[in-house]
Design a protein around this motif. Structure first.
Motif, PDB file in Angstrom:
ATOM      1  N   GLY A 582      89.961  50.141  22.319  1.00  0.00           N
ATOM      2  CA  GLY A 582      88.659  50.038  21.242  1.00  0.00           C
ATOM      3  C   GLY A 582      88.679  51.019  20.113  1.00  0.00           C
ATOM      4  O   GLY A 582      89.629  51.149  19.418  1.00  0.00           O
ATOM      5  N   LEU A 583      87.807  51.621  19.635  1.00  0.00           N
ATOM      6  CA  LEU A 583      87.421  52.290  18.519  1.00  0.00           C
ATOM      7  C   LEU A 583      88.522  53.274  18.358  1.00  0.00           C
ATOM      8  O   LEU A 583      88.973  53.729  17.180  1.00  0.00           O
ATOM      9  N   THR A 584      88.578  53.917  19.327  1.00  0.00           N
ATOM     10  CA  THR A 584      89.419  55.272  19.452  1.00  0.00           C
ATOM     11  C   THR A 584      90.671  54.838  19.240  1.00  0.00           C
ATOM     12  O   THR A 584      91.528  55.438  18.379  1.00  0.00           O
ATOM     13  N   ASN A 585      91.391  53.844  19.798  1.00  0.00           N
ATOM     14  CA  ASN A 585      92.673  53.243  19.541  1.00  0.00           C
ATOM     15  C   ASN A 585      93.023  53.071  18.002  1.00  0.00           C
ATOM     16  O   ASN A 585      93.863  53.287  17.358  1.00  0.00           O
ATOM     17  N   ILE A 586      91.689  52.271  17.492  1.00  0.00           N
ATOM     18  CA  ILE A 586      91.955  52.087  16.083  1.00  0.00           C
ATOM     19  C   ILE A 586      92.001  53.220  15.014  1.00  0.00           C
ATOM     20  O   ILE A 586      92.968  53.073  14.180  1.00  0.00           O
ATOM     21  N   TRP A 593      93.211  46.499  13.062  1.00  0.00           N
ATOM     22  CA  TRP A 593      92.155  46.426  14.288  1.00  0.00           C
ATOM     23  C   TRP A 593      91.773  45.169  14.721  1.00  0.00           C
ATOM     24  O   TRP A 593      90.919  45.242  15.874  1.00  0.00           O
ATOM     25  N   SER A 594      92.159  44.115  14.372  1.00  0.00           N
ATOM     26  CA  SER A 594      91.864  42.869  14.995  1.00  0.00           C
ATOM     27  C   SER A 594      92.267  42.706  16.456  1.00  0.00           C
ATOM     28  O   SER A 594      91.519  41.866  17.367  1.00  0.00           O
ATOM     29  N   ILE A 607      83.745  45.422  19.224  1.00  0.00           N
ATOM     30  CA  ILE A 607      84.947  46.322  19.252  1.00  0.00           C
ATOM     31  C   ILE A 607      84.126  47.550  20.248  1.00  0.00           C
ATOM     32  O   ILE A 607      83.240  48.192  19.675  1.00  0.00           O
ATOM     33  N   THR A 608      84.749  47.714  21.403  1.00  0.00           N
ATOM     34  CA  THR A 608      83.960  48.783  22.373  1.00  0.00           C
ATOM     35  C   THR A 608      84.616  50.277  21.868  1.00  0.00           C
ATOM     36  O   THR A 608      85.237  50.156  20.879  1.00  0.00           O
ATOM     37  N   ALA A 609      84.207  51.260  22.452  1.00  0.00           N
ATOM     38  CA  ALA A 609      84.536  52.617  22.305  1.00  0.00           C
ATOM     39  C   ALA A 609      85.935  52.856  22.500  1.00  0.00           C
ATOM     40  O   ALA A 609      86.669  53.616  21.661  1.00  0.00           O
ATOM     41  N   HIS A 627      87.719  53.707   5.817  1.00  0.00           N
ATOM     42  CA  HIS A 627      88.283  52.430   5.108  1.00  0.00           C
ATOM     43  C   HIS A 627      87.964  51.309   6.189  1.00  0.00           C
ATOM     44  O   HIS A 627      87.925  50.296   5.696  1.00  0.00           O
ATOM     45  N   LEU A 628      87.910  51.587   7.684  1.00  0.00           N
ATOM     46  CA  LEU A 628      87.617  50.367   8.618  1.00  0.00           C
ATOM     47  C   LEU A 628      86.274  49.752   7.971  1.00  0.00           C
ATOM     48  O   LEU A 628      86.101  48.642   8.139  1.00  0.00           O
ATOM     49  N   ILE A 629      85.307  50.754   7.865  1.00  0.00           N
ATOM     50  CA  ILE A 629      83.980  50.251   7.695  1.00  0.00           C
ATOM     51  C   ILE A 629      83.909  49.293   6.513  1.00  0.00           C
ATOM     52  O   ILE A 629      83.542  48.017   6.243  1.00  0.00           O
TER      53      ILE A 629
END
Length: 757
Positions: A582-586, A593-594, A607-609, A627-629
């Motif tokens: 999830g987001l932590t991995n990204i 991130w896809s 996208i889970t946590a 940057h992701l946002i």
């Protein structure tokens, strides 16, 4: 208006009771149960009653200035003699003697205390009567009657004893006062007698009457006497003129005629001459009687010469002419005799006038003294009457109190003795149950109000709006627990995704209204990247974020839902997705991130946590996150970020600075005022209200989990619920027991075709 304010207050109380119905019901039922239990376990209590009449003792009434023995007279206007007797019935001597004579004991088999006895004893007075009712309560009906009768007997005995004691004391006092009263009577009698002797008074009233009449008679007699005296003087003057007497001679004759001694000697001389003439006719010249008369005549003539000499000598003049005038010839002598008679008459009248004047003066002086004498006499008589009255009252009182001292009847009569009661007076089952119910209701209501006062949570939409002072963009009502839908072959109550599971419900429409309000914030440039947060956990921010994402997807927008709550994530549970990536991995692992995106349908990605990191703030407050946002903004129409509550961490404020705005979620009943104030202060800092430096935009407030019944103005929810309930009933799928989950754009089919990671 006052009516409106009162109506609102009553409605607020009703809402409080609805919110606190459980503890209020428990308290009410508990009180009712305890009351019912105590009522049915209580032993029956019986009450015996006796009535006693209090009366005056007529045999000794009005003794000693209306002082009565045993009479029910109040000492002051505020006291009631019947109440006094009631207190005597409850006095220690009566109570203690009753307890000892009947051997009354308590539960521990010890002598009953006076306080415990008085709790069972009741004394009542019938209004406007002299009747006392004595009542006693006990679990034993025979004992109750026995105690009442014993109390009455002891009270009557002590009442009689008290009456006799009073009579004895009164008798002794009277006996000591009688000798003094008797001495006072005798003393005043002697004083009156001495006063009458000294003042020569028999009857002042009669004397005053006689004095008035006497003065009138004296005045009349004096007037007549003075008139006669004036006439005598006139006649005397006429005779003196006829006798040819000079003024000097007339004065001498007048003096001689006015001299009592001369007149007496002349009278005796004339009588002697007359007696001598008669004796000479009847007796011989040498008779001793004639000789005696002649000798007496000579003596009287010598005495006359002496008296005339004395009178004439005082008035200066010759003796012989005056005497010769008195002893003149027959004619002269006749005139002299007439003059002498007139003079004698005048002298008599003069003496009478003088006597009348003296008598008049005496009566006048007496009349002047009479009022004072009368005052003294009245005072003495009044003192005597008072002393006699006192003496008589004492003698009468002595006789009456002597009788009262030996009497055998008090001033009480038993109207109705106590009998054994047939029916108990307690417990009164119906009354106790009614009272218990009322008390239970009052205590239940009180409990609800106390709990409400102690509860500092935000309870209504208005309270939340007043605290945050933000624009309310959406009000999401809570769903009823009876609504059940079949999702993914699982029966779920209170669905977390009503937009997907019950799209035609009132809750779903509330989320659609939230989406519309967000759009209305700026119709040309609405916020696209939105951070969602709340003050405390359990306010439903994650559920609100998920349903809002569904609504945006329904509208055909491409939506990305990001679970940025790296402390306690819940989106994977809501959507039933794995949370291994999830987001932590990204944020930690560089790359695309896809690969971490999970597609719910063709318009909604999630996208889970992911794995919970040790330091979420460091990851969120990074260039990588910003940057992701930015990339998400380019690929999606809307990006919804589920951030942690403000009371847990500052993650939401950090993320909000990278978005178009922060949307606050609050849930009445879960949020408390302290947490709300803390969250409001944090929002004020990040929005620049305090510092003047704006770092994030606060879009507004979403009120979640609102219970319409708890809101003062819940008409919208009521009509919306009825409206959508009617639609669901008309839906054939609903009538068959299945809720339609079809959404615009065939979201369900798209979801099934999306690959799972």
């Amino acid at each position: 208006m006052e009516y409106t304010e009162e109506y609102i207050d009553l409605k607020q109380y009703w809402l409080i009771l609805r919110r606190r119905w459980l503890p209020a019901t428990l308290v009410t039922l508990s009180v009712m149960g305890i009351t019912a239990l105590a009522t049915f376990l209580m032993k029956p209590i019986y009450e015996a009653e006796s009535e006693v009449l209090l009366r005056k003792d007529a045999s000794v009434a009005s003794s000693l200035s209306s002082g009565t023995l045993g009479a029910l007279d109040a000492l002051t206007q505020k006291t009631n003699p019947v109440s006094t007797e009631a207190e005597i019935l409850k006095s220690e001597p009566v109570v203690v003697e009753t307890i000892q004579s009947l051997h009354l004991t308590d539960k521990n088999n010890k002598p009953l205390k006076r306080e415990d006895f008085l709790k069972k004893l009741t004394i009542k007075n019938a209004k406007e009567t002299d009747i006392l009712s004595i009542l006693y309560q006990s679990t034993d009906p025979k004992l109750a009657a026995t105690v009442v009768n014993k109390v009455v007997d002891i009270y009557r005995a002590k009442n009689l004893e008290r009456s006799r004691s009073q009579a004895t004391s009164a008798r002794k006092f009277i006996e000591s006062q009688i000798p003094k009263a008797e001495r006072d009577v005798k003393r005043y009698e002697v004083a009156i007698r001495e006063f009458k002797d000294k003042s020569k008074v028999v009857s002042l009233k009669e004397e005053a009457k006689v004095a008035v009449e006497g003065l009138g008679n004296l005045q009349k007699a004096l007037t007549e006497t003075q008139a006669k005296l004036a006439d005598a003087r006139s006649r005397a003057q006429t005779l003196r003129n006829q006798a040819g007497l000079s003024p000097q001679q007339g004065l001498q004759v007048n003096s001689l005629s006015q001299s009592p001694a001369v007149q007496k000697v002349l009278t005796d001389l004339q009588e002697t001459k007359l007696a001598l003439s008669k004796a000479q006719v009847n007796l011989q010249p040498g008779h001793p009687q004639i000789q005696d008369l002649e000798g007496k005549k000579k003596e009287l003539e010598a005495l006359l010469q002496t008296q005339v000499k004395e009178v004439v000598g005082r008035n200066s003049g010759s003796i012989s002419p005056a005497l010769g005038n008195i002893q003149a010839g027959q004619t002269q002598q006749s005139l002299s005799e007439s003059l002498l008679k007139v003079e004698v008459e005048r002298l008599g009248l003069q003496n009478q006038a003088n006597s009348l004047q003296k008598a008049q003066m005496f009566y006048q002086q007496r009349n002047a003294v009479l009022p004072k004498l009368e005052q003294i006499q009245r005072e003495l008589e009044r003192n005597l009457a008072l002393a006699e009255t006192t003496y008589g009252a004492l003698r009468k009182g002595l006789q009456e109190f002597s009788i009262a001292e030996n009497k055998n009847v008090g001033n009480t009569d038993i109207i109705a003795p106590a009998t054994v009661p047939d029916e108990p007076i307690a417990p009164k089952v119906l009354l106790n149950l009614i009272v218990g119910t009322v008390m239970g209701l009052l205590l239940g209501i009180g409990t609800a109000l106390v709990l409400e006062a102690l509860d500092n949570s935000v309870k209504t939409v208005k309270e939340a709006q007043d605290i945050f002072d933000l624009t309310v963009l959406g009000t999401i009502p809570t769903m009823e627990g009876s609504e059940k839908v079949n999702v993914k072959s699982l029966e779920r109550t209170r669905p977390q995704l009503p937009v997907r599971d019950t799209p035609r419900s009132a809750v779903s429409e509330a989320y659609r209204m939230l989406q519309a309000n967000l759009k209305f914030l700026s119709s040309d440039n609405p916020p696209r990247v939105i951070a969602m947060t709340s003050s405390v956990p359990q306010e439903g921010k994650s559920t609100t974020t998920a349903n809002l994402a569904l609504v945006l997807a329904e509208m055909g927008h491409r939506v990305l839902l990001v679970d940025a709550d790296l402390r306690r994530p819940s989106q994977h549970q809501i959507w039933e997705l794995p949370n291994s990536v999830g987001l932590t991995n990204i944020l930690v692992e560089p790359g695309k991130w896809s690969g971490s995106v999970r597609s719910e349908n063709e318009h909604l990605d999630i996208i889970t946590a992911g794995v919970i990191p040790p330091n979420p703030v460091r990851l969120l407050d990074s260039q990588r996150m910003a940057h992701l946002i930015g990339e998400w903004r380019e690929h999606y129409d809307f990006v919804l970020i589920d951030a942690p509550p403000l009371a847990v961490a500052s993650d939401a404020l950090i993320v909000a600075q990278m978005t178009d705005g922060l949307l606050m979620v609050a849930r009445p009943g879960v949020l408390n005022s302290a947490s709300a104030e803390t969250a409001k202060a944090a929002l004020a800092k990040v929005s620049g209200e305090e510092t003047g430096s704006k770092r994030a935009t606060i879009l507004g407030l979403v009120l979640n989990g609102v219970i319409p019944e708890n809101e003062p103005d819940s008409y919208y929810y009521y009509y919306a619920k009825n409206y959508y309930s009617a639609e669901v009933e008309d839906d054939p799928a609903t009538r068959n027991g299945k809720a339609s989950t079809q959404v615009p754009g065939d979201l369900e089919s798209s979801r099934k075709s999306s690959p799972k990671v």
